[in-house]
Write a protein that holds these residues in place. Structure first.
Motif, short mmCIF file in Angstrom:
data_model
loop_
_atom_site.label_atom_id
_atom_site.label_comp_id
_atom_site.label_asym_id
_atom_site.label_seq_id
_atom_site.Cartn_x
_atom_site.Cartn_y
_atom_site.Cartn_z
N GLU A 22 0.81 -1.30 0.02
CA GLU A 22 -0.01 0.02 -0.14
C GLU A 22 0.78 1.22 0.19
O GLU A 22 0.43 2.30 0.24
CB GLU A 22 -0.70 0.08 1.30
N ALA A 23 2.02 1.26 -0.34
CA ALA A 23 3.04 2.33 -0.22
C ALA A 23 2.46 3.42 -1.27
O ALA A 23 1.88 3.31 -2.38
CB ALA A 23 4.23 2.00 -1.11
N GLY A 24 2.25 4.56 -0.55
CA GLY A 24 1.82 5.87 -1.35
C GLY A 24 0.41 6.05 -1.08
O GLY A 24 -0.20 7.20 -1.41
N ARG A 25 -0.23 5.03 -0.45
CA ARG A 25 -1.69 5.25 0.05
C ARG A 25 -1.82 6.39 1.10
O ARG A 25 -0.95 6.33 1.90
CB ARG A 25 -2.11 4.04 0.51
N THR A 26 -2.68 7.55 1.00
CA THR A 26 -3.03 8.25 1.84
C THR A 26 -3.93 7.85 2.93
O THR A 26 -5.04 7.14 2.39
CB THR A 26 -3.52 9.91 1.47
N LEU A 27 -3.47 8.11 4.12
CA LEU A 27 -4.43 7.49 5.32
C LEU A 27 -5.09 8.87 6.10
O LEU A 27 -4.18 9.45 6.66
CB LEU A 27 -3.83 6.76 6.04
N SER A 28 -6.11 9.11 5.91
CA SER A 28 -6.73 10.28 6.49
C SER A 28 -7.67 10.00 7.82
O SER A 28 -8.34 8.86 7.92
CB SER A 28 -7.74 11.00 5.62
N LEU A 29 -7.03 10.49 9.07
CA LEU A 29 -7.47 10.10 10.32
C LEU A 29 -8.12 11.25 11.00
O LEU A 29 -7.49 12.35 10.80
CB LEU A 29 -6.52 9.41 11.05
N LYS A 30 -8.87 11.08 11.88
CA LYS A 30 -9.36 12.22 12.87
C LYS A 30 -9.51 11.88 14.27
O LYS A 30 -9.57 10.18 14.47
CB LYS A 30 -10.55 12.78 12.58
#
Length: 105
Positions: A22-30
């Motif tokens: 999953e290299a390059g995948r953006t993970l948006s967290l809150k």
């Protein structure tokens, strides 16, 4: 023990995974998920233990991050004192880059 940092507006909330399938995948967290990932990044290879964060369900937040694809190791260590037993030390194994901050209200 490290100083506890609380989730605040302006905290890092977007991350880029830098390894594996999953290299390059953006993970948006809150919320607590973003807070926990920031804590793991700041802890580095030393990792962190639940005793550093009284009242916070660290293992639940670690599980949440694992379910999002992050690799986090758990090493069990003995602990003494009145409540002898063992505790887990959580260490972020995934390479992650912080890339965006949460917008301030």
């Amino acid at each position: 023990m490290s100083k506890i940092s609380q989730p605040l507006p302006g905290a890092w909330s977007s991350f880029i995974l830098a390894q594996g399938d999953e290299a390059g995948r953006t993970l948006s967290l809150k919320g607590r998920a973003a807070w926990m990932l920031n804590q793991l990044i700041d802890a580095g290879p030393q990792g962190l233990v639940t005793a550093q964060f009284p009242g916070v369900r660290i293992s639940a937040h670690v599980l949440d991050l694992r379910m999002k694809g992050l690799l986090i190791s758990t090493e069990y260590e003995p602990n003494g004192g009145e409540f002898k037993g063992r505790h887990g030390r959580f260490t972020l194994m995934s390479k992650v880059t912080r890339c965006a901050r949460e917008a301030r209200p």
